[in-house]
Design a protein around this motif. Structure first.
Motif, PDB file in Angstrom:
ATOM      1  N   ALA A 108     -64.542 -89.313  -2.248  1.00  0.00           N
ATOM      2  CA  ALA A 108     -64.747 -89.332  -3.701  1.00  0.00           C
ATOM      3  C   ALA A 108     -66.213 -89.167  -4.062  1.00  0.00           C
ATOM      4  O   ALA A 108     -66.548 -88.476  -5.029  1.00  0.00           O
ATOM      5  CB  ALA A 108     -64.202 -90.629  -4.288  1.00  0.00           C
ATOM      6  N   THR A 109     -67.095 -89.791  -3.297  1.00  0.00           N
ATOM      7  CA  THR A 109     -68.515 -89.753  -3.643  1.00  0.00           C
ATOM      8  C   THR A 109     -69.257 -88.569  -3.028  1.00  0.00           C
ATOM      9  O   THR A 109     -70.198 -88.046  -3.634  1.00  0.00           O
ATOM     10  CB  THR A 109     -69.203 -91.059  -3.204  1.00  0.00           C
ATOM     11  N   GLU A 110     -68.821 -88.127  -1.841  1.00  0.00           N
ATOM     12  CA  GLU A 110     -69.545 -87.070  -1.137  1.00  0.00           C
ATOM     13  C   GLU A 110     -68.971 -85.677  -1.379  1.00  0.00           C
ATOM     14  O   GLU A 110     -69.728 -84.705  -1.497  1.00  0.00           O
ATOM     15  CB  GLU A 110     -69.542 -87.352   0.369  1.00  0.00           C
ATOM     16  N   ARG A 111     -67.648 -85.579  -1.443  1.00  0.00           N
ATOM     17  CA  ARG A 111     -67.008 -84.259  -1.452  1.00  0.00           C
ATOM     18  C   ARG A 111     -66.543 -83.819  -2.839  1.00  0.00           C
ATOM     19  O   ARG A 111     -66.744 -82.652  -3.215  1.00  0.00           O
ATOM     20  CB  ARG A 111     -65.828 -84.256  -0.478  1.00  0.00           C
ATOM     21  N   ILE A 112     -65.923 -84.702  -3.602  1.00  0.00           N
ATOM     22  CA  ILE A 112     -65.388 -84.288  -4.897  1.00  0.00           C
ATOM     23  C   ILE A 112     -66.451 -83.650  -5.790  1.00  0.00           C
ATOM     24  O   ILE A 112     -66.167 -82.626  -6.431  1.00  0.00           O
ATOM     25  CB  ILE A 112     -64.674 -85.458  -5.602  1.00  0.00           C
ATOM     26  N   PRO A 113     -67.678 -84.182  -5.846  1.00  0.00           N
ATOM     27  CA  PRO A 113     -68.684 -83.506  -6.680  1.00  0.00           C
ATOM     28  C   PRO A 113     -68.954 -82.060  -6.280  1.00  0.00           C
ATOM     29  O   PRO A 113     -69.387 -81.258  -7.112  1.00  0.00           O
ATOM     30  CB  PRO A 113     -69.940 -84.373  -6.479  1.00  0.00           C
ATOM     31  N   GLN A 114     -68.660 -81.699  -5.031  1.00  0.00           N
ATOM     32  CA  GLN A 114     -68.898 -80.341  -4.561  1.00  0.00           C
ATOM     33  C   GLN A 114     -67.800 -79.360  -4.984  1.00  0.00           C
ATOM     34  O   GLN A 114     -68.000 -78.151  -4.940  1.00  0.00           O
ATOM     35  CB  GLN A 114     -69.010 -80.323  -3.032  1.00  0.00           C
ATOM     36  N   ILE A 115     -66.639 -79.883  -5.374  1.00  0.00           N
ATOM     37  CA  ILE A 115     -65.509 -78.994  -5.677  1.00  0.00           C
ATOM     38  C   ILE A 115     -65.080 -79.064  -7.146  1.00  0.00           C
ATOM     39  O   ILE A 115     -64.065 -78.481  -7.522  1.00  0.00           O
ATOM     40  CB  ILE A 115     -64.304 -79.283  -4.756  1.00  0.00           C
ATOM     41  N   THR A 116     -65.834 -79.775  -7.974  1.00  0.00           N
ATOM     42  CA  THR A 116     -65.483 -79.851  -9.392  1.00  0.00           C
ATOM     43  C   THR A 116     -66.075 -78.681 -10.159  1.00  0.00           C
ATOM     44  O   THR A 116     -67.129 -78.148  -9.812  1.00  0.00           O
ATOM     45  CB  THR A 116     -65.983 -81.173 -10.010  1.00  0.00           C
ATOM     46  N   ARG A 117     -65.376 -78.297 -11.203  1.00  0.00           N
ATOM     47  CA  ARG A 117     -65.824 -77.199 -12.063  1.00  0.00           C
ATOM     48  C   ARG A 117     -66.760 -77.757 -13.140  1.00  0.00           C
ATOM     49  O   ARG A 117     -66.418 -78.717 -13.834  1.00  0.00           O
ATOM     50  CB  ARG A 117     -64.624 -76.523 -12.727  1.00  0.00           C
ATOM     51  N   LYS A 118     -67.905 -77.135 -13.284  1.00  0.00           N
ATOM     52  CA  LYS A 118     -68.893 -77.590 -14.257  1.00  0.00           C
ATOM     53  C   LYS A 118     -68.319 -77.595 -15.672  1.00  0.00           C
ATOM     54  O   LYS A 118     -68.550 -78.532 -16.448  1.00  0.00           O
ATOM     55  CB  LYS A 118     -70.127 -76.698 -14.191  1.00  0.00           C
TER      56      LYS A 118
END
Length: 213
Positions: free
Chosen positions: A98-108
């Motif tokens: 949740a903290t390391e990976r999800i921010p990398q795959i979210t749409r701005k």
């Protein structure tokens, strides 16, 4: 059904003190990929994940051609990859994801839409078929309420089964109605990207299908 998000006030009721509520699907809507498969790769590594998915191919194909329901296919995958895993270890990895990976795959653009609703004081729910285990920490960080699938645990270990129904399709609306009185809101917004979101989109006054692509 709207195809994009209006960049103006999503309430369309400037000056109104009445709240609106927004329901967001996660996989493919907020994210640019399926977090279920992505989490398996994160947890087990690429080789083990793809080898396992290859072995599960008959079940995945059966789901694809609608010979197997979504929940059953999910349980097959969960059982193969996670049955017997200690819940404490699993949850630690979920929170890392949740903290390391999800921010990398979210749409701005999806995050911007969430922020706009927050600025207007609207209530926001993430409604997802993915397990709540790897979504909760992210939702807490973003101050979003969560409705998601739950995993069965026995004697401190995952069984591979779902606890209750898969939060998919009609079940999304069931879960929403269990906790939200829609009559309290002037506007209801829904954001989704697949057939699994159809009923949730139909629930809304303002429905957005694949708005962030």
């Amino acid at each position: 059904m709207n195809q994009s998000v209006n960049s103006s006030n999503p309430n369309n009721t400037e000056g109104s003190s009445t709240k609106s509520v927004a329901f967001f699907d996660f996989d493919g809507t907020i994210t640019n990929r399926d977090s279920f498969i992505d989490f398996i790769v994160f947890y087990h590594g690429r080789f083990a994940a793809y080898f396992g998915l290859f072995r599960l191919l008959p079940f995945l194909l059966a789901y694809k051609i609608k010979l197997m329901p979504n929940w059953q296919a999910k349980e097959k995958v969960m059982t193969y990859f996670f049955k017997g895993e200690p819940l404490a270890d699993f949850q630690t990895r979920c929170e890392q994801y949740a903290t390391e990976r999800i921010p990398q795959i979210t749409r701005k653009s999806a995050l911007q839409a969430i922020q706009k609703h927050q600025e207007l004081g609207n209530d926001i729910y993430l409604v997802s078929a993915s397990p709540e285990n790897w979504l909760l920490a992210w939702c807490q960080q973003k101050e979003i309420k969560l409705l998601a699938s739950r995993l069965e645990v026995s004697k401190g270990r995952l069984t591979g089964n779902l606890l209750g129904k898969n939060c998919y399709g009609p079940e999304k609306v069931v879960r929403i109605r269990q906790v939200v009185d829609l009559s309290h809101y002037q506007n209801v917004y829904s954001y989704g990207d697949s057939s699994g979101d159809r009923q949730m989109l139909q629930l809304a006054d303002h429905a957005y299908y694949r708005p962030f692509r």
